[in-house]
Design an enzyme around this catalytic site. Structure first.
Site, mmCIF file in Angstrom:
data_model
loop_
_atom_site.group_PDB
_atom_site.id
_atom_site.type_symbol
_atom_site.label_atom_id
_atom_site.label_comp_id
_atom_site.label_asym_id
_atom_site.label_seq_id
_atom_site.Cartn_x
_atom_site.Cartn_y
_atom_site.Cartn_z
ATOM 1 N N GLY A 211 43.148 38.244 -16.684
ATOM 2 C CA GLY A 211 41.932 37.751 -16.053
ATOM 3 C C GLY A 211 41.215 36.709 -16.885
ATOM 4 N N SER B 205 38.826 33.337 -15.328
ATOM 5 C CA SER B 205 37.626 33.315 -14.488
ATOM 6 C C SER B 205 36.585 34.262 -15.056
ATOM 7 C CB SER B 205 37.952 33.723 -13.035
ATOM 8 O OG SER B 205 38.369 35.074 -12.984
ATOM 9 N N GLY B 206 35.323 34.000 -14.729
ATOM 10 C CA GLY B 206 34.237 34.880 -15.139
ATOM 11 C C GLY B 206 34.172 35.093 -16.634
ATOM 12 N N GLY C 39 36.259 36.633 -18.388
ATOM 13 C CA GLY C 39 37.581 36.442 -18.984
ATOM 14 C C GLY C 39 37.790 35.026 -19.461
ATOM 15 N N LEU D 152 48.996 42.476 -11.478
ATOM 16 C CA LEU D 152 48.863 43.840 -11.983
ATOM 17 C C LEU D 152 49.101 44.894 -10.906
ATOM 18 C CD1 LEU D 152 45.787 43.199 -14.247
ATOM 19 C CD2 LEU D 152 48.009 44.029 -15.059
ATOM 20 N N THR E 219 45.562 48.531 -9.666
ATOM 21 C CA THR E 219 45.375 47.240 -10.340
ATOM 22 C C THR E 219 44.593 47.392 -11.641
ATOM 23 O OG1 THR E 219 45.397 46.107 -8.201
ATOM 24 C CG2 THR E 219 44.438 44.917 -10.073
ATOM 25 N N SER F 225 33.373 49.721 -17.021
ATOM 26 C CA SER F 225 32.122 49.349 -16.389
ATOM 27 C C SER F 225 31.192 50.547 -16.363
ATOM 28 C CB SER F 225 32.384 48.882 -14.945
ATOM 29 O OG SER F 225 31.190 48.840 -14.191
ATOM 30 N N TYR G 235 38.685 57.100 2.408
ATOM 31 C CA TYR G 235 38.459 56.085 1.373
ATOM 32 C C TYR G 235 36.977 55.782 1.209
ATOM 33 C CZ TYR G 235 38.791 51.591 -1.084
ATOM 34 O OH TYR G 235 38.661 50.568 -1.990
#
Length: 318
Positions: A36, A39-40, A42, A83, A130, A157, A176
């Site tokens: 990652g 982006s962000g 990462g 992933l 993932t 997180s 879910y």
């Protein structure tokens, strides 16, 4: 019961940036892998590691997008990695192993959050597959080339407060809930680092997990504005409520965990705001680490399940 989950007085805090925690640290000659990393937070992680002298490998599900995002950053290379596909994980690992290089830093920064119900591989819930299983398989396949003194960092997180591991229905086959699924996956990141550290430390390799902070990135791309308003994160005009870190601040804790000499001799702990986190308070406030995410027995159980599901365990008796 004693716990290593106590602040060490790092001198850094929620306002510290990735560049701040790397000040004075020379990574020349080191090799880092950042999933990652295009982006962000990462991307910022890749940028500061490269500026400190590291050579950074960025495996990406969208290699062309990664190349474009990383343009202008010296000392970076990209490769392909999905992933959610264990064949892709194996392919990347085999290509890296064949290069004959060692790894000094691995930061598992890629992830998805609160997505609609999605199944990957043999029907696995996508967030668990993932965020956790893909990284589990990646670390185990790359294990032969981790250098002594290497660090493996799992980006979890504060979302781990949403759910422990649902041992009776890990794949959400009986209904879910996207936030419970995210919480389970983030708890898995913490437990993975805890057990990995116990296995790896005798080889001179340490593992850490962390909460990067609340940051506005495309991680929330599956969420509608009204949902964010209902959660108390945005007001009716679409403005953020409460404190939010910049991208530079959001990348700081994972960079600190990966490089800081303050963590020498330590491992297996969950960090936040560039320090080791305290245990979560009993009042339910979502700070610190929940007891179920710091439980060695659950960590060992998750490792065994992950090995069974992926067919990979670098530490299994031979």
């Amino acid at each position: 019961m004693t716990t290593p989950q106590h602040k060490i007085g790092s001198g850094f805090d929620a306002r510290s940036t990735a560049a701040d925690v790397l000040d004075g640290i020379d990574l020349t000659g080191k090799l880092a892998v950042v999933t990652g990393g295009y982006s962000g937070i990462g991307l910022e992680t890749t940028r500061v590691l490269a500026e400190a002298g590291a050579h950074v490998v960025v495996p990406a599900r969208r290699p062309a997008t990664a190349v474009e995002a990383l343009e202008g950053i010296e000392g970076v290379e990209t490769d392909e990695l999905d992933l959610g596909d264990l064949d892709s994980v194996r392919g990347f690992a085999e290509r890296f192993l064949s290069s004959g290089r060692g790894i000094d830093i691995l930061i598992n920064s890629a992830g998805i959050m609160a997505c609609p119900e999605t199944r990957v591989g043999p029907g696995w819930e996508a967030q668990f597959a993932t965020n956790h299983l893909g990284h589990y398989a990646l670390v185990n396949r790359l294990w032969p080339v981790f250098a002594e003194g290497a660090r493996i960092v799992s980006v979890s997180s504060r979302g781990h407060h949403f759910s422990g591991i649902r041992w009776d229905d890990v794949q959400f086959e009986r209904g879910y809930d996207k936030w419970a699924a995210y919480g389970q996956a983030k708890t898995a990141n913490v437990l993975f680092a805890l057990h990995l550290d116990g296995l790896a430390k005798e080889h001179g390799v340490r593992a850490f997990s962390l909460h990067p902070g609340r940051i506005q990135t495309n991680l929330g791309r599956h969420l509608e504005l009204q949902e964010l308003i209902d959660m108390g994160m945005f007001d009716q005009d679409g403005n953020v409520i409460g404190e939010v870190k910049t991208i530079e601040q959001g990348a700081a804790t994972q960079v600190w965990a990966a490089t800081s000499p303050q963590l020498d001799g330590k491992g297996g702990v969950y960090c936040e705001d560039c320090d080791i986190a305290e245990p979560a308070p009993a009042d339910g406030e979502r700070v610190g680490v929940r007891d179920y995410a710091a439980d060695p027995e659950q960590a060992a159980r998750l490792w065994a399940l992950s090995a069974e599901l992926t067919g990979v365990d670098a530490f299994a008796p031979r």
